[in-house]
Design a protein around this motif. Structure first.
Motif, mmCIF file in Angstrom:
data_model
loop_
_atom_site.group_PDB
_atom_site.id
_atom_site.type_symbol
_atom_site.label_atom_id
_atom_site.label_comp_id
_atom_site.label_asym_id
_atom_site.label_seq_id
_atom_site.Cartn_x
_atom_site.Cartn_y
_atom_site.Cartn_z
ATOM 1 N N THR A 1 -3.263 -53.376 -39.912
ATOM 2 C CA THR A 1 -3.281 -53.523 -41.375
ATOM 3 C C THR A 1 -3.264 -54.996 -41.775
ATOM 4 O OG1 THR A 1 -0.870 -53.591 -41.705
ATOM 5 C CG2 THR A 1 -1.904 -51.414 -41.537
ATOM 6 N N GLU A 2 -3.655 -55.235 -43.021
ATOM 7 C CA GLU A 2 -3.676 -56.604 -43.548
ATOM 8 C C GLU A 2 -2.259 -57.128 -43.744
ATOM 9 O OE1 GLU A 2 -6.246 -58.536 -44.370
ATOM 10 O OE2 GLU A 2 -7.949 -57.172 -44.289
ATOM 11 N N GLU A 3 -1.407 -56.321 -44.347
ATOM 12 C CA GLU A 3 -0.103 -56.817 -44.785
ATOM 13 C C GLU A 3 0.958 -56.708 -43.705
ATOM 14 O OE1 GLU A 3 0.593 -58.141 -47.945
ATOM 15 O OE2 GLU A 3 2.532 -58.656 -47.075
ATOM 16 N N VAL B 1 7.016 -47.629 -37.579
ATOM 17 C CA VAL B 1 7.210 -49.023 -37.200
ATOM 18 C C VAL B 1 6.071 -49.854 -37.770
ATOM 19 C CG1 VAL B 1 7.083 -50.626 -35.241
ATOM 20 C CG2 VAL B 1 8.358 -48.504 -35.011
ATOM 21 N N THR B 2 6.402 -51.014 -38.355
ATOM 22 C CA THR B 2 5.350 -51.994 -38.615
ATOM 23 C C THR B 2 5.752 -53.320 -37.996
ATOM 24 O OG1 THR B 2 5.899 -53.284 -40.609
ATOM 25 C CG2 THR B 2 5.269 -50.979 -40.960
ATOM 26 N N GLN B 3 4.748 -54.054 -37.610
ATOM 27 C CA GLN B 3 4.962 -55.352 -36.960
ATOM 28 C C GLN B 3 5.720 -56.307 -37.876
ATOM 29 O OE1 GLN B 3 1.257 -56.708 -35.385
ATOM 30 N NE2 GLN B 3 2.166 -58.422 -34.263
ATOM 31 N N LYS B 4 5.492 -56.195 -39.187
ATOM 32 C CA LYS B 4 6.115 -57.128 -40.134
ATOM 33 C C LYS B 4 7.610 -56.903 -40.287
ATOM 34 C CE LYS B 4 5.959 -58.733 -44.938
ATOM 35 N NZ LYS B 4 5.073 -59.631 -45.675
ATOM 36 N N ASP B 5 8.053 -55.656 -40.310
ATOM 37 C CA ASP B 5 9.468 -55.456 -40.637
ATOM 38 C C ASP B 5 10.259 -54.632 -39.623
ATOM 39 O OD1 ASP B 5 8.609 -52.899 -41.342
ATOM 40 O OD2 ASP B 5 8.908 -53.178 -43.490
ATOM 41 N N GLU B 6 9.716 -54.402 -38.437
ATOM 42 C CA GLU B 6 10.481 -53.649 -37.437
ATOM 43 C C GLU B 6 11.778 -54.369 -37.063
ATOM 44 O OE1 GLU B 6 11.022 -54.663 -34.185
ATOM 45 O OE2 GLU B 6 9.565 -56.283 -33.988
ATOM 46 N N LYS C 1 -3.833 -51.399 -47.061
ATOM 47 C CA LYS C 1 -5.211 -51.585 -46.614
ATOM 48 C C LYS C 1 -5.249 -51.700 -45.096
ATOM 49 C CE LYS C 1 -7.966 -54.325 -49.147
ATOM 50 N NZ LYS C 1 -8.593 -55.618 -49.529
ATOM 51 N N VAL C 2 -6.202 -51.001 -44.520
ATOM 52 C CA VAL C 2 -6.319 -50.922 -43.064
ATOM 53 C C VAL C 2 -7.540 -51.713 -42.611
ATOM 54 C CG1 VAL C 2 -6.867 -49.311 -41.190
ATOM 55 C CG2 VAL C 2 -5.129 -48.699 -42.898
ATOM 56 N N LYS C 3 -7.321 -52.584 -41.631
ATOM 57 C CA LYS C 3 -8.466 -53.262 -41.018
ATOM 58 C C LYS C 3 -9.178 -52.328 -40.064
ATOM 59 C CE LYS C 3 -6.713 -58.018 -40.816
ATOM 60 N NZ LYS C 3 -6.105 -58.986 -39.903
ATOM 61 N N LYS C 4 -8.357 -51.634 -39.265
ATOM 62 C CA LYS C 4 -8.949 -50.774 -38.240
ATOM 63 C C LYS C 4 -7.963 -49.676 -37.843
ATOM 64 C CE LYS C 4 -11.693 -51.229 -34.030
ATOM 65 N NZ LYS C 4 -11.943 -52.016 -32.828
ATOM 66 N N MET D 1 -17.043 -50.807 -47.665
ATOM 67 C CA MET D 1 -16.087 -49.689 -47.669
ATOM 68 C C MET D 1 -14.694 -50.165 -47.285
ATOM 69 S SD MET D 1 -16.065 -46.199 -45.371
ATOM 70 C CE MET D 1 -15.063 -46.963 -44.125
ATOM 71 N N GLU D 2 -13.695 -49.732 -48.046
ATOM 72 C CA GLU D 2 -12.310 -50.089 -47.734
ATOM 73 C C GLU D 2 -11.583 -48.888 -47.153
ATOM 74 O OE1 GLU D 2 -10.220 -51.604 -51.058
ATOM 75 O OE2 GLU D 2 -11.116 -53.587 -50.905
ATOM 76 N N LEU D 3 -10.776 -49.149 -46.111
ATOM 77 C CA LEU D 3 -9.990 -48.098 -45.495
ATOM 78 C C LEU D 3 -8.524 -48.323 -45.889
ATOM 79 C CD1 LEU D 3 -10.608 -45.767 -43.464
ATOM 80 C CD2 LEU D 3 -9.980 -47.355 -41.637
ATOM 81 N N TRP D 4 -7.861 -47.279 -46.387
ATOM 82 C CA TRP D 4 -6.455 -47.384 -46.773
ATOM 83 C C TRP D 4 -5.656 -46.283 -46.085
ATOM 84 C CZ3 TRP D 4 -4.095 -50.649 -50.630
ATOM 85 C CH2 TRP D 4 -4.984 -51.600 -51.173
ATOM 86 N N TYR D 5 -4.455 -46.637 -45.662
ATOM 87 C CA TYR D 5 -3.485 -45.642 -45.201
ATOM 88 C C TYR D 5 -2.586 -45.293 -46.376
ATOM 89 C CZ TYR D 5 0.943 -43.944 -43.389
ATOM 90 O OH TYR D 5 2.087 -43.215 -43.193
#
Lengths: 284, 284
Positions: free
Chosen positions: B38-40, B53-58, B18-21, B1-5
């Motif tokens: 998230t993966e990305e 906020v995301t860790q990648k581009d904040e 895609k969401v890991k958790k 099963m894949e979880l997506w936001y």
């Protein structure tokens, strides 16, 4: 029932838009071509499942691929356009009365036919008398050309499929030779944000930097491309896009644009620090 | 099963990752708060279903909300931050040893608690001794304040829910009063691309322009916000962000940034023509 177009921007990121009607679908000798009528973006052209052009924001891409070079050197008379089957780049070029010849080399005639029928807003100037359309491989077309073009615009897809050869040292070297002494090369130079695009961005810029004495990159906001943060490369034999810009002269031409202006011409070359560092990195 | 936001950028456009958790979910008195791994994008904070906020581009958002004003006036000592519960704006401010006081007013303590636990990369400096945290309504907090702050940063959500009052003439007028004579107001000024964001962008800028003698807007590339093309407003009583920038002075501070630099400081104020026209339009 709702119809949605979904594009995978990475394995983990998807962009979806609601479709009113899937109006065209054809597999050419080179690629899969589709046109959708969408709620948000109007007509939308995809090639191999990737957004190439939307009616809502094509002006951003076509302004920025064309006017930066044209404002840097208003003496451009002879232009080679590679790719650009939708016609939008040629449309912008035809607005300059000083341009005498536009050779457009598109490998896939089916893209041009589809664009003429379904994207009249971009394809409207392909019958301008200055335009010569060649349905050939752009990579081969530039081979052996010498001192012929004042400007080459590489309006390509990503470096997969038929676009791959447009990201090679051999191709960029042939472009250099095909250019006149003040010649400018502008190329679709990918994006810094997602790692796959960023790798291609760095590779293309690195190769071009080894061939052209002036090699820079400038950015634009393209909401329907992955991340929305995209670059063009600006390479030239002699002219600097900032120092040689005569803003007053371009503004006096009276060309009305929705995205480009002579302030953003300069501003677009100011890149974020992380992008500058990626482009400087020789280890690719 | 894949979880997506999945976020709806408009009724017709969706962004999914895609969401890991799904690691945190809480309904506070004010809003729904979620954190995903998230993966990305690494950790991702949403409020009422919108990416904050995301860790990648904040780093892009926090660089641009902070350093443009700080480089324009290096004498800033006293700062008011409204919103910004994730802590990223305060983190950037604490890098200036010249700043003596940071009042941060966040209406929702739950956002700060969640950020301290799950977003340590942004919340790391909330315990700096110069920081005073107030869990209050920023709209009320600025009422009656007079000549107290050299800089106010409005790091707000969209003008719906608790953020709505941060987009009113009354609020901007109170900010004007609360600022010292060289005071600067920087506000989250929405986006020009999708019509709903564009309407709020024009309304906010129009109101601020009627209160502050200097009122401009500058842009940045924020890939995880709708369209990726976002603006901050820069309003001030006396200082111009271009004319009063002393690039050498800021560069001598030795503050390392991933997005901001003094070239993009200037370049970011060069807006596309269609955005300039939207901001000029008085009929809102």
């Amino acid at each position: 029932m709702e119809l949605w177009y979904t594009e995978e921007h990475t394995d983990n990121v998807r962009f979806s838009t609601k479709v009113k009607k899937h109006i065209y679908s054809e597999k050419s000798d080179f690629q899969q071509i589709d046109v959708f009528e969408t709620e948000e973006f109007g007509r939308l052209l995809t090639i191999d499942g990737l957004v190439m052009v939307t009616q809502k924001d094509e002006f951003i891409y076509h302004d920025m691929i064309t006017h930066v070079a044209m404002a840097t050197n208003p003496e451009i008379k002879s232009v080679l356009v590679i790719g650009a089957g939708d016609g939008g780049t040629v449309r912008e070029l035809t607005r300059y009365s000083t341009i005498e010849k536009i050779d457009m080399v598109e490998i896939d005639e089916v893209v041009v036919k589809a664009s003429k029928q379904y994207l009249p807003f971009t394809a409207s100037k392909l019958d301008d008398p200055r335009v010569n359309l060649y349905f050939e491989d752009g990579i081969k077309f530039v081979q052996g050309k010498d001192n012929m073009y004042d400007l080459i615009l590489v309006d390509s897809t990503d470096p997969i499929g038929p676009g791959e050869g447009l990201f090679t040292t051999e191709f960029y070297t042939n472009c250099y030779r095909a250019l006149t002494e003040k010649g400018i090369l502008v190329n679709q130079n990918e994006s810094p944000y997602y790692s796959q695009n960023a790798r291609e961005m760095r590779r293309a810029h690195n190769k071009i930097s080894k061939i052209f004495p002036i090699a820079k990159a400038y950015q634009y906001h393209m909401p329907t491309y992955p991340s929305g943060h995209w670059l063009f490369g600006f390479a030239s034999k002699a002219l600097d896009p900032i120092k040689d810009l005569d803003a007053e002269r371009w503004n006096n031409l009276g060309i009305k644009t929705k995205y480009y202006n002579t302030d953003i011409h300069v501003g677009a070359f100011a890149l974020p620090t992380y992008v500058k560092e990626m482009l400087k990195n020789e280890n690719i």
